[in-house]
Design a protein around this motif. Sequence first.
Motif, PDB file in Angstrom:
ATOM      1  N   LEU A  71       0.808  -1.216   0.000  1.00 37.00           N
ATOM      2  CA  LEU A  71       0.000   0.000   0.000  1.00 37.00           C
ATOM      3  C   LEU A  71       0.849   1.277   0.000  1.00 37.00           C
ATOM      4  O   LEU A  71       0.317   2.371  -0.114  1.00 37.00           O
ATOM      5  CB  LEU A  71      -0.934   0.012   1.217  1.00 37.00           C
ATOM      6  N   ASP A 105      -7.577   6.200  -2.098  1.00 36.97           N
ATOM      7  CA  ASP A 105      -7.944   6.890  -3.334  1.00 36.97           C
ATOM      8  C   ASP A 105      -9.024   7.950  -3.120  1.00 36.97           C
ATOM      9  O   ASP A 105      -9.314   8.724  -4.028  1.00 36.97           O
ATOM     10  CB  ASP A 105      -8.442   5.882  -4.382  1.00 36.97           C
ATOM     11  N   ARG A 116      -7.074   0.467  -0.246  1.00 36.80           N
ATOM     12  CA  ARG A 116      -6.803   1.199  -1.497  1.00 36.80           C
ATOM     13  C   ARG A 116      -7.937   2.167  -1.812  1.00 36.80           C
ATOM     14  O   ARG A 116      -7.696   3.297  -2.233  1.00 36.80           O
ATOM     15  CB  ARG A 116      -6.607   0.227  -2.650  1.00 36.80           C
TER      16      ARG A 116
END
Length: 186
Positions: free
Chosen positions: A53, A172, A168
């Motif tokens: 990540l 984002d 994720r």
Amino acid sequence: MRIDGPAVYGYGDANADFHVFGDSPARHGGTATGVPFTDSEAGRRLQALVHELGFATDAYADEPDLSNLYLSYIHPGDGEPTPASYADQERFLDAELRAINAHILLPVGDRAFAYALEHHTSVRGKTDPRTSEMHATPVRGRGFLVIPVKEPTEWTETDRERLLATLRELLDGDYRQIKGVATTVG
């Protein structure tokens, strides 16, 4: 209450938006290194994920170089904690969580998730406290977003991918939680 043996205190970026906390060094490692989630299978699995990540420069290290991530435990002492020692040490975790002031809490394991539900959300009675059931499912907290993490040693590939996808998606988007600042006027 005194901690016997070497303690494993919090480690990482003190300005982190993400705070991972587990049970204790007895369960998640760190006694030999003094760093949470090291020298254990749970640590290797968790560190590989946070590396993917972008939170860590290496897939695994005894002293990982972390960015935007902080690691700690409910009970930092060596050996198997008792119910009384857990109760005594929780106040220090609470102070640490508030000092780091992360937006996302990632409690690892059932004890850590139950603690987060009870102390940092208002949904304790409405949410299954088992990480096996709630793994990688966001829970809105009081100033925090809580993402429960199943024991890393029990992850299937599906569990790992689900957690990776959840984090994720957060990274984002706009994951920052609104936090109130207590002030006194007058």
